[in-house]
Design an enzyme around this catalytic site. Structure first.
Site, mmCIF file in Angstrom:
data_model
loop_
_atom_site.group_PDB
_atom_site.id
_atom_site.type_symbol
_atom_site.label_atom_id
_atom_site.label_comp_id
_atom_site.label_asym_id
_atom_site.label_seq_id
_atom_site.Cartn_x
_atom_site.Cartn_y
_atom_site.Cartn_z
ATOM 1 C CG HIS A 1 -1.891 1.004 1.420
ATOM 2 N ND1 HIS A 1 -1.608 2.272 1.855
ATOM 3 C CD2 HIS A 1 -3.233 0.984 1.188
ATOM 4 C CE1 HIS A 1 -2.725 2.991 1.901
ATOM 5 N NE2 HIS A 1 -3.721 2.225 1.497
ATOM 6 C CG ASP B 1 0.628 -2.208 6.202
ATOM 7 O OD1 ASP B 1 -0.363 -2.362 6.950
ATOM 8 O OD2 ASP B 1 0.596 -1.550 5.148
ATOM 9 C CD GLN C 1 -6.914 -4.349 4.233
ATOM 10 O OE1 GLN C 1 -7.872 -5.024 4.612
ATOM 11 N NE2 GLN C 1 -7.039 -3.098 3.850
ATOM 12 C CE LYS D 1 -7.204 -0.080 6.462
ATOM 13 N NZ LYS D 1 -7.975 0.366 5.305
ATOM 14 C CB CYS E 1 -3.848 3.447 -1.487
ATOM 15 S SG CYS E 1 -5.014 4.773 -1.264
HETATM 16 N N1 7TS Z 1 -1.723 -0.615 4.676
HETATM 17 C C1 7TS Z 1 -2.634 -1.388 4.076
HETATM 18 C C2 7TS Z 1 -2.271 -2.775 3.632
HETATM 19 C C3 7TS Z 1 -3.926 -0.880 3.867
HETATM 20 O O1 7TS Z 1 -4.826 -1.661 3.279
HETATM 21 C C4 7TS Z 1 -4.243 0.435 4.295
HETATM 22 C C5 7TS Z 1 -5.573 1.046 4.022
HETATM 23 C C6 7TS Z 1 -3.246 1.164 4.946
HETATM 24 C C7 7TS Z 1 -2.002 0.615 5.106
HETATM 25 C C8 7TS Z 1 -3.502 2.518 5.489
HETATM 26 O O2 7TS Z 1 -4.331 2.440 6.598
HETATM 27 P P1 7TS Z 1 -4.860 3.764 7.298
HETATM 28 O O3 7TS Z 1 -5.841 3.282 8.291
HETATM 29 O O4 7TS Z 1 -3.687 4.443 7.918
HETATM 30 O O5 7TS Z 1 -5.473 4.595 6.206
HETATM 31 N N2 7TS Z 1 -6.269 0.466 2.938
HETATM 32 C C9 7TS Z 1 -7.377 0.953 2.341
HETATM 33 C C10 7TS Z 1 -8.023 0.277 1.322
HETATM 34 O O6 7TS Z 1 -7.690 -0.796 0.871
HETATM 35 N N3 7TS Z 1 -9.100 0.998 0.914
HETATM 36 O O7 7TS Z 1 -9.135 2.116 1.658
HETATM 37 C C11 7TS Z 1 -8.076 2.093 2.548
#
Ligand code: 7TS
Length: 419
Positions: free
Chosen positions: A136, A213, A216, A239, A377
């Site tokens: 990501h 990371d 997910q 999430k 992303c």
């Molecule tokens: N890493 C992964 C693998 C992700 O899927 C996401 C967000 C992030 C980092 C960032 O997370 P945040 O909570 O700091 O924003 N992924 C997604 C997605 O797949 N659709 O919207 C956000």
């Protein structure tokens, strides 16, 4: 719907009861465009159970106060609740202690914290950071910024056509100059579950640090940072059926201890004079300013919630949903799955020949089905597979086989519109 395809009609099983889980989520009981909502965009964010909503409401209604500074009753109650959430987070991922849990805004901030605090104070020109080709943007851009600041080099472990990290290539790339390996636990664009045990073991043999990371993963599989042996692990509350604006950076205590603060301000200090400042103990050294108190408390409630459902039960149930959806999707002519790894989380990314994913998303929305379309992303992943975007359905504990059937029928309908 085709009853013969439905996994639950034919085979009631012990474990997770998705219908009962659904009943905890007030938002899911609505209609969109006159159809019952089928929320299949859980990789972007999950919905919140009433247990989480009520806990946040209770804080604001009954004991809203700033934490770590008041001797009055409300402040002590708020502090206690916030710190209890930290302890729950520590237990949840089996950290050694609550001191290893830094509350941050989310996965993105956690990774930026490590890049700027650990990375900037340690990396030099010529050092190498390894990431994978399925990351990501949150696990790419902070390292690019760090490389710009230090002269370190970002290298990318390739993936195969199924979307699996190529371990042999990784092994070859690991070298004297590798200082950090930063990879996702589960890919948001492909669903791939990475073989973390092997990845971390190889990095450790070479003396490289590891950051995982877990954005997910945390809601979908049991995470044990001690068993993994990683140095850092990041995840987001939103999430995990919790609120937005709160997440966790786990770091091994000895490492966090050595790292300089990320931001300066209140709460992260012990003594301040104009000449010098003594920083606070872990984890407060990394938590400048009034934190997202309600968020932390809500995250604690979300952790309680998933622990009650059982991570193993959630994982087993979602694997069934994924297998069911994958089989049905494969039967659709002109549909290409993007991400066919042997080990996958409950994410179904696909394209339809000659139809833009945004059109798929829009037509499904009119049937009350929420999926995401776009590059997720993860633009380099899209490039790797030669597509500008994909349509992505991502499942959670409250999704049902009936919703999978609706998705599949919806996709068939999209094809008809464009035929
Ligand atoms: N890493 C992964 C693998 C992700 O899927 C996401 C967000 C992030 C980092 C960032 O997370 P945040 O909570 O700091 O924003 N992924 C997604 C997605 O797949 N659709 O919207 C956000």
């Amino acid at each position: 719907m085709s009853a013969e395809r439905s996994i639950h009609r034919t085979r009631p099983r012990p474990g997770l009861d998705a219908e009962r889980v659904r009943a905890d989520f007030p938002l899911l009981a609505q209609q969109v465009h006159g159809m019952p909502l089928a929320y299949l965009d859980n990789a972007a964010t999950t919905q919140k159970p009433r247990q989480v909503i009520e806990e946040i409401e209770r804080y604001y209604r009954e004991y809203n106060a700033n934490i770590h500074r008041g001797v009055h009753t409300l402040s002590m109650r708020a502090t206690e609740a916030y710190e209890r959430a930290r302890s729950r987070a520590a237990q949840f991922i089996n950290a050694t202690s609550a001191q290893e849990i830094v509350f941050v805004r989310g996965t993105t901030e956690a990774i930026n914290l490590v890049a700027q605090s650990w990375g900037r104070s340690r990396l030099q020109a010529g050092d190498e950071i390894l990431i994978s080709a399925m990351e990501h943007h949150s696990n790419i851009v902070p390292w690019q910024i760090l490389c710009g600041q230090t002269g370190a080099r970002l290298r990318v472990i390739p993936i195969n056509d199924a979307g699996e990290l190529i371990i042999e290539e990784y092994e070859r790339m690991l070298g004297e100059r590798t200082r950090l390996v930063a990879v996702g636990h589960i890919s948001n664009a492909l669903g791939t579950i990475n073989p973390l045990d092997r990845i971390i073991e190889l990095a450790r043999q070479r003396g490289a640090r590891t950051l995982i990371d877990g954005a997910q993963a945390a809601a979908h599989t049991r995470v044990d940072v001690q068993a993994l042996g990683c140095d850092f692990y990041a995840f987001s509350g939103h999430k995990l059926y919790g609120p937005t604006g709160i997440g966790v950076l786990y770091g091994r205590e000895a490492l966090l201890e050595e790292m300089p603060p990320y931001q300066g301000g209140g709460d992260m200090i012990k003594v301040v004079t104009f000449e010098r400042t003594e920083y606070n103990d872990l984890p407060y050294k990394f938590e400048a300013g009034t934190p997202h108190i309600a968020g932390g408390i809500g995250l604690g409630a979300a952790i309680d919630y998933v622990e009650r459902l059982g991570l193993d039960e959630i994982a087993a149930y979602e694997q069934e949903l994924l297998a069911y959806a994958t089989e049905a999707a494969r039967a659709i002519k002109g549909l290409r799955l993007i991400g066919t790894a042997a080990h996958k989380g409950a994410i179904l990314s696909f394209v339809l020949e000659g139809i833009h994913p945004h059109d798929i998303g829009t037509i499904l929305d009119h049937q009350g089905i929420a999926i995401r379309s776009g590059h997720h992303c993860a633009m380099p992943v899209m490039e790797r597979f030669g597509v500008p975007a994909t349509a992505r359905a991502s499942f959670a504990a409250y999704n049902t086989p009936v919703e999978v059937d609706r998705l599949i029928r919806g996709v068939e309908a999209v094809k008809k519109v464009f035929s």
